[in-house]
Write an enzyme that holds these catalytic residues in place. Structure first.
Site, mmCIF file in Angstrom:
data_model
loop_
_atom_site.group_PDB
_atom_site.id
_atom_site.type_symbol
_atom_site.label_atom_id
_atom_site.label_comp_id
_atom_site.label_asym_id
_atom_site.label_seq_id
_atom_site.Cartn_x
_atom_site.Cartn_y
_atom_site.Cartn_z
ATOM 1 N N ASP A 100 -35.593 -8.760 -32.189
ATOM 2 C CA ASP A 100 -34.913 -10.051 -32.338
ATOM 3 C C ASP A 100 -33.655 -9.958 -33.199
ATOM 4 O OD1 ASP A 100 -37.211 -10.960 -30.992
ATOM 5 O OD2 ASP A 100 -38.225 -11.406 -32.868
ATOM 6 N N GLU A 102 -35.480 -19.049 -24.718
ATOM 7 C CA GLU A 102 -35.594 -18.948 -26.180
ATOM 8 C C GLU A 102 -34.303 -18.366 -26.757
ATOM 9 O OE1 GLU A 102 -38.914 -16.416 -27.010
ATOM 10 O OE2 GLU A 102 -38.116 -14.730 -25.881
#
Length: 551
Positions: free
Chosen positions: A18, A193
């Site tokens: 991430d 997302e």
């Protein structure tokens, strides 16, 4: 000599998922998720975008960050890293995922700021709890905006939800005004997302991840003339992926999507992108990626960080400099910036005789404290006091760092004098509290001696390689684990002048992969102890190393 060097991917091998990237002058910073590991949010620094050094952590206040009892893969998710040029402040936003049961997620999003990337960071500012992957955008008119994935759990509604826009007032320390849904995705891949907003040539660009954080992942871009939309989708979406074709999976909650594994892709799971404009006036997208064990879909090293050079087209869209949309194993470096051939796998070399604990060493479920981990009790050694077992999610006496190469040697020197079979200390390969291997010294009543043997946790079940145990009456040993892709061989020796001896046979470690555990973290190597007798035992460690080998 050419003006451009070559950057090899991944730029951060091993468990560094991430990524959020930031350029300030000719310094580049990158933040990654840490999940149940403490301290929360790692920040790396680079000058060439190819080699990154761990510089600091952000969340290290035990009064704020409570990770005890956190199920894998909950914890600290998807940090966002930005810089407000008007105030000269760095901002970090993170999500603390508390619970994922029933798919009814319980999470809180927080922001902190600092005048330096090294802190000190402000007290956390609560933002919202509507979803995760929240990020900030600092507009040139002085306004600040937050975008978040709204996690929609209602029956009959499209899952996971929409990207929502909210104004943030740093003076009031809260979100203000209405919430507006600005996108339900730029593709039909689903699993929307990781929103980030950027501004370029009069457009607001919304970059998201779609397709799930697995084999159908992709970096998706949309744009609008106004920040609140409407947003139009890049006709080439996704712009970076491992699956360079269209597919429809809206409403599908499966984020792993093993059926979309592309054997021709040099990097897998590519998505969750973050854009940076360099001091050389060039553009790059840093993104999540993964490398399965050869011939399998098992990713023991977890999700890693890679980078692709991109360019703006005349139509105002981003395109990979290499062409196409398939993420590449190499990319062109910045103009005029030399990139060395040094491996990105850095490993760990923690010599406790220096009186310091290496920055890479983290602890699960809570902070490292003097109460259980001390350099003061025995000069030149790290003393770790036994607490709960590695199956626990609470008081676990374990220090570990990510394995960043398929071929690695993990090693330590330990002294331990247990008096009960439930006291253990040694060397571990650890994915989470349910999946690990532990080459441990313990007290054997059968041998009437301190002994060395391997214990295994797999999917929450315990096994012991009891037939391979050896007596260690002196309670002293050097231990090492030689990892060779999907297998490990443990070794031991009683002093540095003796030969290394095998401890048991080769062990398959593919069970410690995202695909086999159902998680999305990564393999760690570490040292630790436990004591289920009277919590009185301790072990002393001279050093701890993770040494990458050529793959």
């Amino acid at each position: 000599m050419t003006d451009y060097s070559t950057i090899k991917n991944p730029i951060l091998p091993g468990f560094t998922p991430d990524p959020a990237v930031l350029g300030v002058g000719d310094d580049y910073y990158l933040a990654t998720s840490t999940f149940n590991w403490y301290p929360g949010v790692q920040i790396f620094h680079s000058k060439d975008l190819a080699h990154w050094e761990l510089q600091t952590y952000v969340f290290n206040d035990p009064d704020f960050l409570h990770l005890a009892g956190t199920d894998t893969p909950a914890g600290v998710w998807a940090p966002d890293l930005t810089y407000d040029k008007r105030t000269g402040k760095y901002w970090i936003v993170m999500c603390q995922m508390h619970n994922m049961n029933g798919n009814l997620f319980d999470q809180d999003n927080y922001a902190v700021y600092a005048d330096s990337i090294n802190g000190p960071w402000s007290k956390p500012i609560y933002l919202n709890s509507i979803g995760f992957d929240c990020s900030l955008f600092h507009d040139d008119d002085g306004k600040h905006w937050a975008v978040t994935l709204e996690w929609d759990t209602r029956k009959g509604y499209q899952h996971p939800g929409a990207i929502v826009l909210e104004q943030f007032d740093p003076d009031q320390g809260k979100l203000v005004g209405p919430t507006k849904r600005i996108s339900r995705g730029g593709t039909d891949r689903g699993c929307l997302e990781a929103p980030h907003i950027y501004k370029h040539d009069g457009y607001y660009y919304l970059m998201t991840a779609e397709g799930g954080t697995g084999y159908g992942h992709g970096v998706v871009v949309q744009r609008s003339k106004t920040i609140d939309g409407p947003y139009e989708s890049d006709p080439q979406n996704p712009i970076i992926t491992s699956t360079p074709y269209r597919y429809f999976r809206r409403g599908d909650p499966d984020s792993l999507r093993l059926d979309l594994y592309n054997p021709k892709a040099p990097l897998q799971k590519c998505g969750h992108g973050s854009l940076v404009h360099t001091a050389t006036d060039e553009w790059y997208v840093v993104h999540l990626s993964a490398r399965p064990l050869p011939g399998t879909t098992n990713c023991t090293l977890g999700r890693e960080t890679s980078i692709q050079k991109v360019e703006w087209t005349e139509e105002g869209w981003l395109r990979m400099k290499a062409g196409g949309t398939l993420a590449q194993p190499t990319t062109e470096g910045m103009k005029g910036i030399q990139v060395s051939d040094k491996s990105q796998a850095a490993g760990v070399n923690a010599d406790f005789s220096t009186g310091k604990i290496d920055l890479h060493l983290m602890s699960p479920y809570g902070p490292r404290t003097e109460e259980w981990c001390s350099l003061k009790e025995r000069s030149g050694w790290l003393r770790i006091h036994g607490r709960q077992s590695f199956f626990s999610q609470f008081q676990v006496s374990l220090l570990a760092s990510r394995i960043d190469s398929f071929k690695s040697i993990v090693s330590t020197k330990v002294e331990f004098n247990p008096i009960h079979y439930s006291q253990s200390a040694g060397l571990t390969l650890y994915y989470d509290n349910s999946n690990w291997l532990f080459a441990r010294l313990y007290h054997s009543e059968t041998l009437n001696s301190t002994a060395l043997a391997i214990m295994k946790g797999e999917k929450g079940n315990k096994d012991e390689y009891i037939l391979d145990r050896v007596a260690l009456p002196g309670g002293k040993a050097e231990l090492k684990a030689e990892i060779d892709y999907g297998q490990v061989q443990f070794f031991y020796r009683t002093n540095e002048n003796t030969e290394w001896r095998k401890l048991g046979d080769l062990i398959d470690i593919s069970f410690m992969s995202d695909e086999q555990t159902g998680g999305f973290t990564g393999l760690m190597g570490g040292i630790g102890t436990w004591d289920a007798y009277r919590r009185q035992s301790f072990a002393d460690f001279k050093y701890f190393k993770i040494t990458p080998k050529n793959e």
